[in-house]
Design a protein around this motif. Structure first.
Motif, PDB file in Angstrom:
ATOM      1  N   ASN A 190      -1.737   2.990  13.601  1.00 32.82           N
ATOM      2  CA  ASN A 190      -1.893   3.045  15.054  1.00 32.82           C
ATOM      3  C   ASN A 190      -2.177   1.666  15.641  1.00 32.82           C
ATOM      4  N   ALA A 191      -2.925   0.844  14.915  1.00 36.71           N
ATOM      5  CA  ALA A 191      -3.306  -0.474  15.425  1.00 36.71           C
ATOM      6  C   ALA A 191      -2.210  -1.518  15.228  1.00 36.71           C
ATOM      7  N   ILE A 192      -1.527  -1.488  14.103  1.00 36.98           N
ATOM      8  CA  ILE A 192      -0.595  -2.557  13.726  1.00 36.98           C
ATOM      9  C   ILE A 192       0.864  -2.153  13.895  1.00 36.98           C
ATOM     10  N   LEU A 245      -7.707  -8.501   3.482  1.00 38.09           N
ATOM     11  CA  LEU A 245      -7.763  -7.991   2.113  1.00 38.09           C
ATOM     12  C   LEU A 245      -6.369  -7.642   1.603  1.00 38.09           C
ATOM     13  N   LEU A 246      -5.515  -7.102   2.469  1.00 35.40           N
ATOM     14  CA  LEU A 246      -4.152  -6.777   2.064  1.00 35.40           C
ATOM     15  C   LEU A 246      -3.357  -8.030   1.721  1.00 35.40           C
ATOM     16  N   GLU A 247      -3.613  -9.111   2.443  1.00 35.72           N
ATOM     17  CA  GLU A 247      -2.880 -10.356   2.221  1.00 35.72           C
ATOM     18  C   GLU A 247      -3.387 -11.140   1.020  1.00 35.72           C
ATOM     19  N   ARG A 276       6.556 -10.139  12.151  1.00 36.57           N
ATOM     20  CA  ARG A 276       7.882 -10.629  11.814  1.00 36.57           C
ATOM     21  C   ARG A 276       7.719 -11.829  10.909  1.00 36.57           C
ATOM     22  N   THR A 277       8.672 -12.084  10.072  1.00 30.78           N
ATOM     23  CA  THR A 277       8.548 -13.153   9.095  1.00 30.78           C
ATOM     24  C   THR A 277       9.702 -14.125   9.236  1.00 30.78           C
ATOM     25  N   TYR A 328       2.636  -3.664   5.320  1.00 33.28           N
ATOM     26  CA  TYR A 328       2.026  -4.923   5.756  1.00 33.28           C
ATOM     27  C   TYR A 328       1.825  -5.850   4.563  1.00 33.28           C
ATOM     28  N   ARG A 329       1.311  -5.317   3.452  1.00 28.14           N
ATOM     29  CA  ARG A 329       1.118  -6.137   2.251  1.00 28.14           C
ATOM     30  C   ARG A 329       2.451  -6.658   1.735  1.00 28.14           C
TER      31      ARG A 329
END
Length: 328
Positions: A303-305, A274-276, A6-7, A312-313
């Motif tokens: 599955n994890a996130i 790496l995505l961030e 969440r942001t 996500y990025r």
């Protein structure tokens, strides 16, 4: 959904409730984690009534804010406290009101007892220090207690085990709010692992087979430097100079999870960074973290996130794909 990123759009107000007999280590954890990120969090100590509050270590603290702080908080943290000291009714009402208003309620160690007494945990599975788990289950049969995990996240109710597990949980809150890069900033300042796999079952005193005393830390560090490669249990065991069976048993004893589970968590954590932190393509990230094909990487990540790598990025990076960083 629990665990989803969440942001927050503004600095979050964190109220740390100091109860009588507060465990000072537990109290220091949220002050450390949230205190090094002033761009994102503002923390305040408060008590049932302003004034002197005793600690579990035999000295007193002066807390000059009262329960009004709970009415303004976005996050309420309840550190562990002396369970022989009753929580005042007014404090329990303030906790209920804060939760009803939408604040996230976070407990560290025995702080979970206050949330349970306020009636906020009915029907939930929670955790606490393994030594207090049976007592919590007896006092509050309406609550399911899992003594084997470091922390549990139900979205607006988050509970942790004892002592350093509170650090894991606070870093988890930061990771949910602002991503791995910001959470790693706080972890580096605290000289702590950004993500600790396993549960507190590994710390419960029990009879275990005698071992040679050799730690697998060196092999784990080596694996982290080679995540892009094929890291099978036989290869890891060879690096540790052990048989596969001995290595697998020792790994679970030390890390609390299997080598395969630990590797997946490490790869997902690297993928998040790496995505961030750049505009590296999804295909290249899949290769660099050792998750093979892009399709496999997307499936494992979701599955994890609970969300896709692209989403996500988009959440934690700027328009150019670069993550916003904090000083340090």
């Amino acid at each position: 959904m629990p665990g989803r990123a969440r942001t927050p759009t503004a600095v979050a107000n964190v109220a740390v409730l100091v109860l009588e007999g507060v465990v000072t280590f537990d109290l220091g954890v949220p002050l450390l984690v949230f205190g090094v990120l002033p761009e994102h969090y503002k923390h305040t100590l408060c008590a049932s009534r302003p004034g002197t509050v005793s600690s579990s270590d035999g000295y007193s603290l002066n807390v000059d804010r009262g329960l009004d702080e709970l009415a303004r908080a976005d996050i309420v943290v309840v550190p562990g406290y002396d369970l022989d000291r009753p929580v005042p009714d007014a404090t329990l009402r303030a906790l209920r009101q804060a939760h009803a208003r939408g604040a996230r309620m976070v407990s560290i160690c025995s702080g979970v007892f206050a949330l349970a007494e306020a009636g906020l945990l009915d029907g939930l599975t929670v955790t606490t220090h393994w030594r207090a788990a049976d007592l919590l289950a007896r006092r509050h049969p309406e609550v399911t207690v899992d003594p084997d995990v470091l922390y549990l996240d139900h979205g607006r109710i988050l509970t942790s085990a004892g002592a350093s597990a509170g650090l894991d949980l606070c870093l988890h809150v930061v990771r949910r709010d602002h991503g791995a890069v910001v959470a790693n900033t706080a972890a580096r300042f605290a000289v702590a692992a950004p993500y600790r796999a396993g549960g507190q079952a590994q710390y419960i005193k029990r009879a275990v087979p005698k071992t040679s005393g050799r730690s697998l830390a060196r092999t784990r560090e080596w694996a982290l430097r080679h995540l892009g490669e094929e890291l099978s249990v036989p290869r890891l065991a060879k690096h540790a100079a052990m048989s596969e069976r001995t290595f697998a048993r020792r790994f679970v004893e030390e890390a609390g999870v299997s080598p395969t589970q630990w590797l997946l968590a490490a790869r997902i954590d690297l993928a998040k960074q790496l995505l961030e932190s750049g505009d590296t393509g999804i295909d290249e990230i899949a290769r660099r973290v050792g998750l093979g094909t892009t399709a496999n990487f997307r499936t494992r990540f979701r599955n994890a996130i609970g969300t896709s790598p692209t989403a996500y990025r988009r959440t934690f990076g700027d328009q150019d794909g670069r993550a916003s960083r904090t000083p340090g």
